[in-house]
Design a protein around this motif. Structure first.
Motif, mmCIF file in Angstrom:
data_model
loop_
_atom_site.group_PDB
_atom_site.id
_atom_site.type_symbol
_atom_site.label_atom_id
_atom_site.label_comp_id
_atom_site.label_asym_id
_atom_site.label_seq_id
_atom_site.Cartn_x
_atom_site.Cartn_y
_atom_site.Cartn_z
ATOM 1 N N UNK A 177 -16.578 -8.744 -30.406
ATOM 2 C CA UNK A 177 -17.215 -9.281 -29.203
ATOM 3 C C UNK A 177 -16.497 -8.795 -27.950
ATOM 4 N N UNK A 178 -17.290 -8.416 -26.952
ATOM 5 C CA UNK A 178 -16.770 -7.939 -25.670
ATOM 6 C C UNK A 178 -17.099 -8.956 -24.594
ATOM 7 N N UNK A 179 -16.121 -9.265 -23.739
ATOM 8 C CA UNK A 179 -16.351 -10.215 -22.650
ATOM 9 C C UNK A 179 -16.799 -9.513 -21.376
ATOM 10 N N UNK A 180 -16.054 -8.491 -20.945
ATOM 11 C CA UNK A 180 -16.330 -7.834 -19.676
ATOM 12 C C UNK A 180 -16.116 -6.328 -19.820
ATOM 13 N N UNK A 188 -12.660 8.025 -13.192
ATOM 14 C CA UNK A 188 -12.916 8.120 -14.623
ATOM 15 C C UNK A 188 -12.259 7.041 -15.456
ATOM 16 N N UNK A 189 -11.558 6.089 -14.833
ATOM 17 C CA UNK A 189 -10.835 5.061 -15.585
ATOM 18 C C UNK A 189 -11.744 3.869 -15.879
ATOM 19 N N UNK A 190 -11.704 3.403 -17.121
ATOM 20 C CA UNK A 190 -12.571 2.319 -17.565
ATOM 21 C C UNK A 190 -11.725 1.152 -18.081
ATOM 22 N N UNK A 191 -12.340 -0.037 -18.071
ATOM 23 C CA UNK A 191 -11.720 -1.201 -18.717
ATOM 24 C C UNK A 191 -12.776 -1.948 -19.512
ATOM 25 N N UNK A 192 -12.425 -2.302 -20.749
ATOM 26 C CA UNK A 192 -13.264 -3.151 -21.594
ATOM 27 C C UNK A 192 -12.385 -4.264 -22.143
ATOM 28 N N UNK A 193 -12.815 -5.510 -21.956
ATOM 29 C CA UNK A 193 -12.047 -6.682 -22.374
ATOM 30 C C UNK A 193 -12.662 -7.283 -23.630
#
Length: 442
Positions: A177-180, A188-193
């Motif tokens: 499960x992904x929150x944000x 080009x920098x990404x974040x997945x929480x």
């Protein structure tokens, strides 16, 4: 055979799975796998699969090479990017069936068992940062980001939007499960929480996450890097991790009416993380390049302190969960997204538990931007720096009783030797910086 193993065998038959990949992790956090035919899986559940552990980073010595890969049926998932292929995470055992002392997963499980003996369950929630670069990578130019966007930017027809959507869909197909998700500060920098889970499940999820991200990037004709500091003038990539302890269904960090609603248990846990942060830094930030992120400015935490709304601090008490008992937590901001998550979470947990057990006092809160203070001001406030290089971090770790206890003698010795070798290899290099500055002038 238990019910979960029977479910796996039934699912493999119903979905016509042709290959099952058994995943495990070496001590540096690199994912390994061995494929097994479905017809062999029942025996693999019963007896495991034999491997030569001496060729896996840090697993064992040549004269005791035989090891057993034991699949964990609870981690079974079909791979969305490979036709008729599934995977399971594995534990590594010795030939007599005992858990291998050098198995990262087992090291974390031991730490969790110790917490369980104190009545605690350890939960984590990571914010994972990484860069997306265009393919092909041309070393002469350096890596080229997929965009020039910044923090939270919404880019029309942006490659990052499409990538994040595809990655999240694939993660959710695998039960993660992904929150944000959002664009981070660098081009080009990404974040997945990821949504919080118990620490062992989360460490497995992080290893899966890295694989999914790389697979989706390749499909999008890009490549993803979790390198802590790939671009000199841009932010580094960390894995800020929110942590909490639960006693049954109750959050042990929550106390209504307390300062920031943080209980004495939570304060002592955070004090333990701070007190031992220098000792565990060679694991939470295990690469030469990690220290260019920590000491590269911006919001990277290079000093041992905490705050409630201070993103230059190593540990933080988030304020957006005030009044929500189950959400009271501590954010540890020093961790790299390229760490071994099993070893990292084992050491963060052990540090916090030491703080609880020995009733560590939490130092005063740092309310200022710690980067903006002078060295003298930081010393006056009792704020110590994190190690400034991998060499310094390994030297500090070498003296740590806590790290030796958590990792065990064999892993502790191997890890030190491995990191001293990396530091020596790095110091022997002549860099482009040195050539540009000195070659024609000295």
């Amino acid at each position: 055979m238990n019910r979960q193993q029977e479910y796996v065998l039934r699912t493999i038959e119903e979905r016509d799975i042709r290959f099952v990949r058994l995943w495990f992790t070496d001590l540096m956090g690199t994912l390994k796998s061995v494929a097994v035919a479905p017809a062999e899986l029942e025996q693999a559940f019963a007896e495991g699969i034999g491997i030569d552990g001496s060729v896996i980073e840090g697993f064992t010595r040549v004269y005791e090479a035989d090891m057993i890969v034991q699949p964990d049926a609870d981690t079974f998932q079909v791979l969305p990017w490979r036709d008729r292929t599934a995977r399971m995470f594995c534990d590594i055992n010795m030939p007599d069936g005992t858990p291998a002392s050098t198995d990262s997963r087992n090291i974390l499980r031991r730490a969790l068992d110790r917490a369980g003996q104190e009545g605690f369950t350890f939960y984590t929630h990571p914010e994972i940062e990484f860069y997306l670069f265009r393919e092909p990578y041309e070393s002469a130019r350096g890596p080229v980001p997929v965009d020039q966007a910044g923090y939270f930017d919404h880019v029309a027809r942006g490659d990052g939007h499409d990538f994040r959507r595809a990655a999240i869909e694939m993660l959710e197909q695998m039960g993660i499960s992904v929150e944000f998700s959002h664009h981070e500060g660098g081009p080009g920098q990404q974040e997945i929480d990821l949504r919080y889970a118990d620490a062992l499940s989360m460490a497995d999820n992080i290893m899966t996450f890295r694989t999914v991200v790389r697979e989706v990037a390749l499909h999008e004709k890009a490549f993803a890097s979790f390198m802590p500091k790939p671009l000199a003038q841009q932010p580094g990539s960390g894995m800020h991790t929110h942590v909490s302890l639960f006693e049954g269904d109750s959050n042990a960090f929550y106390e209504p009416g307390a300062s920031y609603e943080l209980s004495q248990t939570g304060r002592r846990f955070m004090a333990g993380v701070l007190a031992h942060s220098r000792e565990i830094c060679a694991v939470t930030n295990q690469w030469v390049n990690s220290y260019k992120r920590l000491w590269g400015g911006g919001e990277a935490p290079a000093h041992v302190c905490w705050g409630h709304n201070n993103r230059s601090a190593l540990a933080r008490v988030p304020m957006y969960s005030m009044g929500k008992g189950h959400s009271r937590r501590i954010e540890v901001r020093s961790i790299d997204s390229a760490c071994n998550p099993y070893l990292t979470y084992a050491l963060v947990l052990a540090s916090g538990l030491r703080g609880i057990k020995e009733a560590y006092d939490l130092p005063p809160e740092a309310e200022d931007d710690v980067w903006a203070l002078t060295d003298a001001e930081r010393r006056a406030m009792g704020i110590d720096p994190l190690p400034q290089s991998l060499g310094e971090a390994v030297a500090v770790m070498e003296e740590s009783e806590l790290v030796a206890d958590v990792l065990g003698e064999q892993v502790f010795d191997f890890y030190l030797r491995n990191k001293w070798q990396e530091w020596g290899d790095y110091r022997s290099q002549v860099t482009q910086f040195e050539l540009d500055r000195y070659l024609l002038h000295l």
